[in-house]
Design an enzyme around this catalytic site. Structure first.
Site, PDB file in Angstrom:
ATOM      1  N   SER A 255     -56.211  33.051  27.260  1.00 45.23           N
ATOM      2  CA  SER A 255     -54.998  33.586  26.634  1.00 45.23           C
ATOM      3  C   SER A 255     -53.876  33.947  27.603  1.00 45.23           C
ATOM      4  O   SER A 255     -52.779  34.288  27.160  1.00 45.23           O
ATOM      5  CB  SER A 255     -55.341  34.813  25.779  1.00 45.23           C
ATOM      6  OG  SER A 255     -55.817  34.416  24.513  1.00 45.23           O
TER       7      SER A 255
ATOM      8  N   LYS B  92     -50.447  32.391  27.177  1.00 46.52           N
ATOM      9  CA  LYS B  92     -49.355  32.953  26.371  1.00 46.52           C
ATOM     10  C   LYS B  92     -48.180  33.423  27.228  1.00 46.52           C
ATOM     11  O   LYS B  92     -47.049  33.507  26.736  1.00 46.52           O
ATOM     12  CB  LYS B  92     -49.885  34.098  25.502  1.00 46.52           C
ATOM     13  CG  LYS B  92     -50.866  33.671  24.413  1.00 46.52           C
ATOM     14  CD  LYS B  92     -51.308  34.862  23.581  1.00 46.52           C
ATOM     15  CE  LYS B  92     -52.211  34.438  22.415  1.00 46.52           C
ATOM     16  NZ  LYS B  92     -53.554  34.032  22.869  1.00 46.52           N
TER      17      LYS B  92
ATOM     18  N   SER C 272     -52.164  39.655  21.785  1.00 47.24           N
ATOM     19  CA  SER C 272     -52.733  38.327  22.042  1.00 47.24           C
ATOM     20  C   SER C 272     -52.811  37.530  20.746  1.00 47.24           C
ATOM     21  O   SER C 272     -53.851  37.001  20.369  1.00 47.24           O
ATOM     22  CB  SER C 272     -54.125  38.426  22.685  1.00 47.24           C
ATOM     23  OG  SER C 272     -54.492  37.177  23.249  1.00 47.24           O
TER      24      SER C 272
END
Length: 521
Positions: free
Chosen positions: A177, A180, A354
């Site tokens: 993640s 991102k 997230s």
């Protein structure tokens, strides 16, 4: 920061952290108590609470980044914004009338400690020495049994962009993640922080068909209290009014998802971590009223959104057919529209929580702004091209999605720290939400329950987490013991022999804590 202030801060810091740990549960309850729109903390009250809990870091008293409420807004930041003159602020505009251009958004109130000394203004505070930094970090990262066989890391001085520590800096790994961060930079750069995503209704003149046209806003909500996000209720109000003005109370209803191309299903398949990637959905296609974390998703988010919209029109005296898929023509008349919060707000919410659905929607916005096909493949091309324009190190990089769920993603620690440093570059103020949206250790988002054993990092480390089976990553910023703002990225993986996730996360957290506590000169 002058030397006397620095000495005072270093002496007071342990006591501030202890107070923060003691009162944190009470602050959370206070923040939850002010959630109703009728009750708001004043700016002095917010500032006082912030100072009490120890988020007055590096630059005196700083307003705190309170937890996200159930709608996805940070309550303390929302209250602070409401007290500011004009629109803008961390709330990024809450008015229902979006015809007026909003003022330039100000940084989130929690940003002061993060944004202090960026752009070379930290010259009075020495940067860490490279050897001293290596002596601290090497033993913490050279733990194959805990972190896995592959470990890479970079630490960069944000003020100068100089790399202070590197361990396999240019090697690409599965970023999970932390992808991102790249998505956020690409989206803000491609569209600008004030860009809003519009959901609209149109009327076909020949067939009298009302078409609900998706624009790609995953934060469109069917909750009655939209709290600053685009509301399906508001769109139904405006559409019903427009139809009644035309003396229409029975219509054929359809919905248009033609904005996106390619498959809607993410390559990982049906999963509670992400809905189908479609240009029309409400509440991220969740089948319950949850607003964060994994949740069962409806099989067809667009059809579900259209059904909910039909029910809302019916409540307002407009009868409709059962909605089906269609495509609005260029002859259709505009009926009504609602706009998302500015992209800056979407980026902050994505990073703090997230949020995979917002991440994929933002990647689509990059493709649309770049003239690429809005699909997984087109998104990847557009993101790569946008980051290349910024002069970022992309060797070996591969984008397979915008969320980091795809194990085909490949990023380097060098790129992640370069992204964070670019977000602190005075020449790129449009990227600042990348820094202000990062979760705060011990307080917000995906770091709210971490660092319980690392009190020195509470409120000091701000970082994006990343976790897949066999993959653990952490990338963000820290104001170190001398008040210097550093960007860091730690990536660890072992797909053949996956390490214990809890232990691996703790090891990365301890490395970030050591970086925060270290003057390293």
């Amino acid at each position: 920061m002058v030397v006397p202030e620095l000495r005072a801060w270093r002496a007071a810091r342990p006591h501030v952290v202890r107070v923060a740990r003691t009162v944190k549960p009470h602050v959370a309850r206070i923040t939850q108590a002010v959630r109703p729109p009728s009750v708001r903390l004043t700016t002095p009250q917010v500032t006082a609470i912030a100072a009490t809990v120890g988020l007055a870091l590096a630059a005196g008293a700083v307003a705190a980044a309170g937890p996200w409420d159930s709608t996805g807004q940070r309550t303390a930041e929302r209250d602070w914004a409401a007290s500011q003159e004009g629109e803008g602020g961390a709330d990024h505009g809450r008015r229902s009338d979006t015809s007026q251009k909003p003022a330039q958004p100000q940084p989130a109130p929690s940003a002061a400690s993060v944004l202090a000394r960026v752009g070379g203004s930290a010259s009075a505070v020495p940067a860490p020495a490279e050897k001293a930094l290596a002596d601290v970090l090497d033993p913490l990262l050279d733990k194959a049994a805990v972190l896995g066989a592959r470990r890479t890391a970079v630490v960069v001085d944000v003020a100068t962009g100089k790399r202070l520590y590197g361990k396999g800096a240019d090697e690409v790994q599965i970023p999970a993640s932390t992808t991102k961060i790249a998505t956020a930079v690409a989206a803000l750069s491609a569209t600008g922080p004030e860009h809003r995503i519009k959901t609209r209704t149109v009327l076909e003149p020949d067939t009298k068909e009302v078409v609900l046209v998706g624009g790609g806003d995953p934060t469109l909500t069917a909750e009655k209290d939209a709290d600053g996000w685009a509301s399906l209720h508001t769109l139904a109000d405006r559409t019903a009014t427009a139809l009644k003005d035309r003396h229409m109370d029975r219509v054929t209803l359809s919905y248009d998802t033609s904005l996106y191309a390619g498959p809607a299903l993410h390559p990982i398949g049906v999963n509670d971590n992400i809905a189908q990637v479609t240009s029309l959905m409400v509440d991220e296609g969740r089948s319950d009223d949850s607003t964060g974390g994994p949740a069962a998703r409806v099989p067809d988010p667009a059809a579900d959104a259209a059904r909910q919209f039909a029910d809302l029109l019916h409540d307002r005296g407009i009868k409709t057919t059962n909605p089906g898929p269609s495509k609005a023509t260029n002859r259709a008349e505009a009926l009504a529209s609602v706009s998302s919060a500015p992209l800056s707000a979407l980026v902050e919410r994505m990073l703090t929580n997230s949020d995979n659905d917002i991440a994929e929607a933002l990647a689509r916005q990059v493709a649309l702004a770049s003239g690429e096909q809005p699909s997984f493949e087109g998104d990847a091309k557009a993101m790569h091209a946008q980051l290349k324009k910024l002069g970022l190190p992309l060797s070996g990089t591969n984008f397979a999605d915008g969320s980091g769920l795809n194990r085909a993603d490949r990023l380097s620690a060098d790129l992640l720290t370069a992204l964070l440093a670019k977000a602190g570059d005075p020449a790129h103020p449009e990227l600042r939400p990348v820094l202000t949206g990062l979760p705060v250790a011990g307080f917000t988002g995906t770091l709210s329950t971490r660092y319980s054993d690392d009190p020195a990092a509470t409120g000091v480390v701000r970082a994006k987490t990343g976790t897949l089976t066999g993959v653990n990553t952490l990338a963000g910023t820290v104001v170190n013991a001398d008040g210097r703002l550093l960007a860091f990225a730690f990536l660890a993986s072992d797909e053949a022999d996956p390490p214990n996730t809890v232990e691996a996360r703790a090891a990365l957290d301890h490395a970030a804590t050591a970086l925060a506590a270290c003057g390293c000169r």
